[in-house]
Design a protein around this motif. Structure first.
Motif, PDB file in Angstrom:
ATOM      1  N   PHE A  91       0.801  -1.111   0.216  1.00 46.53           N
ATOM      2  CA  PHE A  91       0.038   0.172  -0.090  1.00 46.53           C
ATOM      3  C   PHE A  91       0.746   1.409   0.001  1.00 46.53           C
ATOM      4  N   GLY A  92       2.051   1.063   0.679  1.00 47.66           N
ATOM      5  CA  GLY A  92       2.774   2.429   0.668  1.00 47.66           C
ATOM      6  C   GLY A  92       3.432   2.692  -0.537  1.00 47.66           C
ATOM      7  N   ARG A  93       3.800   1.597  -1.250  1.00 47.06           N
ATOM      8  CA  ARG A  93       4.316   1.921  -2.642  1.00 47.06           C
ATOM      9  C   ARG A  93       3.316   2.294  -3.553  1.00 47.06           C
ATOM     10  N   TRP A  94       2.177   1.745  -3.543  1.00 42.63           N
ATOM     11  CA  TRP A  94       0.965   2.067  -4.299  1.00 42.63           C
ATOM     12  C   TRP A  94       0.897   3.492  -4.371  1.00 42.63           C
ATOM     13  N   PRO A 102      -8.170   5.097  -4.661  1.00 39.94           N
ATOM     14  CA  PRO A 102      -8.495   3.928  -4.847  1.00 39.94           C
ATOM     15  C   PRO A 102      -7.928   2.820  -3.931  1.00 39.94           C
ATOM     16  N   ALA A 103      -6.777   3.211  -3.107  1.00 36.72           N
ATOM     17  CA  ALA A 103      -6.042   2.305  -2.227  1.00 36.72           C
ATOM     18  C   ALA A 103      -6.827   2.218  -1.043  1.00 36.72           C
ATOM     19  N   LEU A 104      -7.554   3.625  -0.748  1.00 39.58           N
ATOM     20  CA  LEU A 104      -8.356   3.710   0.585  1.00 39.58           C
ATOM     21  C   LEU A 104      -9.718   2.970   0.434  1.00 39.58           C
ATOM     22  N   THR A 105     -10.360   2.970  -0.781  1.00 38.24           N
ATOM     23  CA  THR A 105     -11.399   2.362  -1.181  1.00 38.24           C
ATOM     24  C   THR A 105     -11.367   0.775  -0.977  1.00 38.24           C
ATOM     25  N   LEU A 106     -10.156   0.228  -1.384  1.00 37.12           N
ATOM     26  CA  LEU A 106     -10.010  -1.019  -1.300  1.00 37.12           C
ATOM     27  C   LEU A 106      -9.699  -1.588   0.018  1.00 37.12           C
ATOM     28  N   GLY A 107      -9.190  -0.855   0.616  1.00 40.77           N
ATOM     29  CA  GLY A 107      -8.611  -1.183   2.018  1.00 40.77           C
ATOM     30  C   GLY A 107      -9.919  -1.280   2.970  1.00 40.77           C
ATOM     31  N   VAL A 108     -10.812  -0.107   3.036  1.00 44.47           N
ATOM     32  CA  VAL A 108     -12.091  -0.180   3.760  1.00 44.47           C
ATOM     33  C   VAL A 108     -12.875  -1.206   3.529  1.00 44.47           C
ATOM     34  N   VAL A 217     -18.827   3.620   3.890  1.00 42.22           N
ATOM     35  CA  VAL A 217     -17.787   4.481   4.049  1.00 42.22           C
ATOM     36  C   VAL A 217     -16.859   4.285   2.664  1.00 42.22           C
ATOM     37  N   ALA A 218     -16.647   3.172   2.199  1.00 43.80           N
ATOM     38  CA  ALA A 218     -15.925   2.834   1.002  1.00 43.80           C
ATOM     39  C   ALA A 218     -16.546   3.417  -0.242  1.00 43.80           C
ATOM     40  N   LEU A 219     -17.898   3.261  -0.168  1.00 40.86           N
ATOM     41  CA  LEU A 219     -18.390   4.085  -1.421  1.00 40.86           C
ATOM     42  C   LEU A 219     -18.123   5.686  -1.481  1.00 40.86           C
ATOM     43  N   LEU A 220     -18.530   6.263  -0.199  1.00 42.04           N
ATOM     44  CA  LEU A 220     -18.116   7.687  -0.044  1.00 42.04           C
ATOM     45  C   LEU A 220     -16.801   8.158  -0.342  1.00 42.04           C
ATOM     46  N   VAL A 221     -15.647   7.141  -0.154  1.00 43.57           N
ATOM     47  CA  VAL A 221     -14.293   7.463  -0.373  1.00 43.57           C
ATOM     48  C   VAL A 221     -14.272   7.476  -2.133  1.00 43.57           C
ATOM     49  N   HIS A 222     -14.687   6.404  -2.621  1.00 42.98           N
ATOM     50  CA  HIS A 222     -14.892   6.197  -4.087  1.00 42.98           C
ATOM     51  C   HIS A 222     -15.510   7.530  -4.779  1.00 42.98           C
ATOM     52  N   PHE A 223     -16.202   7.932  -4.419  1.00 38.52           N
ATOM     53  CA  PHE A 223     -17.079   8.927  -5.082  1.00 38.52           C
ATOM     54  C   PHE A 223     -16.603  10.453  -4.942  1.00 38.52           C
ATOM     55  N   THR A 224     -16.062  10.757  -3.474  1.00 33.41           N
ATOM     56  CA  THR A 224     -15.740  12.121  -3.465  1.00 33.41           C
ATOM     57  C   THR A 224     -14.366  12.362  -3.067  1.00 33.41           C
ATOM     58  N   LEU A 225     -13.724  11.400  -2.812  1.00 37.06           N
ATOM     59  CA  LEU A 225     -12.214  11.839  -2.521  1.00 37.06           C
ATOM     60  C   LEU A 225     -11.412  12.129  -3.823  1.00 37.06           C
ATOM     61  N   ARG A 226     -10.562  13.064  -3.840  1.00 37.49           N
ATOM     62  CA  ARG A 226      -9.964  13.543  -5.095  1.00 37.49           C
ATOM     63  C   ARG A 226      -8.345  13.368  -4.558  1.00 37.49           C
ATOM     64  N   ASP A 227      -7.365  12.751  -5.738  1.00 37.90           N
ATOM     65  CA  ASP A 227      -6.056  12.796  -5.451  1.00 37.90           C
ATOM     66  C   ASP A 227      -5.351  14.089  -5.473  1.00 37.90           C
TER      67      ASP A 227
END
Length: 456
Positions: A91-94, A102-108, A217-227
């Motif tokens: 995850f750190g390398r990702w 997307p890393a956070l979405t997958l993790g949650v 929460v995973a869905l909320l991260v997927h749709f609202t968190l920008r990089d």
């Protein structure tokens, strides 16, 4: 992220001295910046809601599955921390190389499904595997936050931003205990029958009930968190060899700092895992009373402490101390020690509660500075992997050692379950003394490194 075609910086010394590697880009607007850190905090809240669940049902699981304290500690520590550590590196390398949301979405998603699986477990090994996958998912949270927040906030705001994120662990710990205690009482009273699986024990209902909301929460991260755009725009992402070279060059500093901060983790995880059991065994609190104490304590004193630690570090940073998070951490070790020692050895329940809440406030300050410590000592382009290394050290020694060491002293040194307070006092005393010593030994070198690291 734009990558220079001219080649990659490889030398460890070049990683933090080449000024051309940094482009002045505007940070995201503050309203969205605080929304994004609030979303990271929300993910951390749910991580700790799920992480705290086991501490509420130690004795019911022991009874239903025929376990001893050492086996329960393996569920709380070893099962979780092995996968948490192993998967923090990918995850750190990702997050150093690719988009971070997307890393956070997958993790949650992973840890939420794993919590449900824990609720369906019927023996030690099934529960052990479920806890392992909880560790896999939660390994994503800190690398994403450690990499995202410096690209979202300027240096003089990062202490507070990291503190807001870190307060999620306190709020989550509090909600996990409080909501968990309510859910346990409801399940014991109503004995619900679930579709397809039938009737389950209250502790199994607890895991399922706390795990399912995480998928939202995973869905909320997927749709609202920008990089956010990377600050070191011309610098190529750090390879594992780059990170190894940097840490090898500064190995004395990172050994002292990471082991020193692991001392805080040992003390904190000891009271996180065994604190509820201590008040139930020694002071005869009910599950509901422990829920109010730990829930209110984490939510109010824990989150307040994390914010106070971040503000304290920002204030010291503005005074010209680049090593502010490390300087503040040393004082945090000193001020929390008498509170916990008194809480664990005090025979009066209400005085023990007051001391415990004071200790929780002081101990939680470290949550507002530990991420900032990693950031001031490492260049931007390797902070995801640096965070993974840090988390490996503190979780192997903290979550991997503290619960089992405390339980072993209870079982084999102090004479049995009723002496859990003495074990907690001994664990905290040794851990905080070592933390202070190691930070003092590394302070001068930390100051020099913090002043040398590029931090745009």
């Amino acid at each position: 992220m734009q990558i220079a075609d001219a080649g990659r910086q490889v030398g460890a010394g070049m990683l933090d001295t080449n000024q051309s590697a940094v482009i002045e880009r505007p940070y995201p607007r503050l309203p969205y910046a605080y929304f994004s850190v609030g979303l990271l905090m929300l993910a951390y809240v749910f991580a700790f809601v799920d992480r705290m669940a086991l501490s509420l049902v130690v004795d019911p699981i022991r009874s239903d599955l025929g376990l001893n304290d050492t086996q329960v500690s393996a569920l709380a520590g070893l099962a979780f921390v092995v996968c948490y550590v192993l998967f923090s590196f990918p995850f750190g390398r990702w997050v150093d190389h690719h988009a971070r949301p997307p890393a956070l979405t997958l993790g949650v998603s992973i840890w939420s499904v794993a919590m449900v699986a824990c609720g369906l477990a019927t023996n030690f090994w099934q529960l052990f595997v479920g806890r392992m996958f909880v560790g896999v998912g939660e390994a994503a949270v800190n690398p994403v936050a450690y990499s995202t927040i410096p690209d979202t906030f300027p240096p003089h705001r990062r202490g507070l931003a990291m503190a807001i994120f870190a307060s999620g662990s306190m709020i989550g710990g509090g909600l996990g205990v409080y909501l968990g205690s309510l859910l346990l009482e409801w399940a014991a009273r109503t004995q619900p029958v679930l579709p397809l699986v039938g009737q389950l024990a209250p502790w199994q209902i607890l895991f399922i009930g706390l795990g399912l909301p995480g998928l939202l929460v995973a869905l909320l991260v997927h749709f609202t968190l920008r990089d956010p755009p990377r600050r070191a725009a011309l610098a190529a992402p750090a390879t594992s060899r780059d990170v190894a070279a940097y840490f090898g060059e500064h190995r004395r500093l990172f050994t002292l700092m990471f082991l020193g901060f692991a001392g805080f983790a040992i003390s904190n995880y000891a009271f996180t895992v065994w604190g509820p059991t201590y008040f139930m065994r020694v002071h005869h609190f009910s599950i509901a009373e422990v829920g109010i104490l730990m829930g209110g304590g984490f939510a109010i004193f824990g989150s307040g402490g994390a914010i106070a630690g971040g503000l304290w570090a920002d204030r010291v940073q503005k005074a010209g101390h680049r090593e502010a998070p490390i300087r503040v951490a040393l004082h945090i070790a000193w001020i929390q020690f008498p509170f916990f020692l008194g809480a664990y050895l005090c025979p009066q329940p209400m005085l023990a509660v007051a001391l415990f809440c004071g200790g929780m406030f002081c101990a939680s300050m470290i949550g507002g500075v530990q991420g900032a410590m990693v950031q001031v000592l490492t260049p931007n382009r390797m902070r995801g992997q640096a965070g993974a290394i840090y988390l490996t050290v503190v979780n192997v020694l903290g979550l991997g050692l503290a619960p089992i060491a405390t339980a072993a002293m209870t079982d084999y040194v102090f004479g049995g379950p009723a002496e859990i307070g003495k074990s907690l006092a001994a664990t905290s005393a040794v851990a905080l003394a070592l933390a202070s010593l190691l930070i003092v030994l590394g302070m001068k070198q930390a100051k020099q490194r913090a002043e040398a690291v590029l931090d745009a």
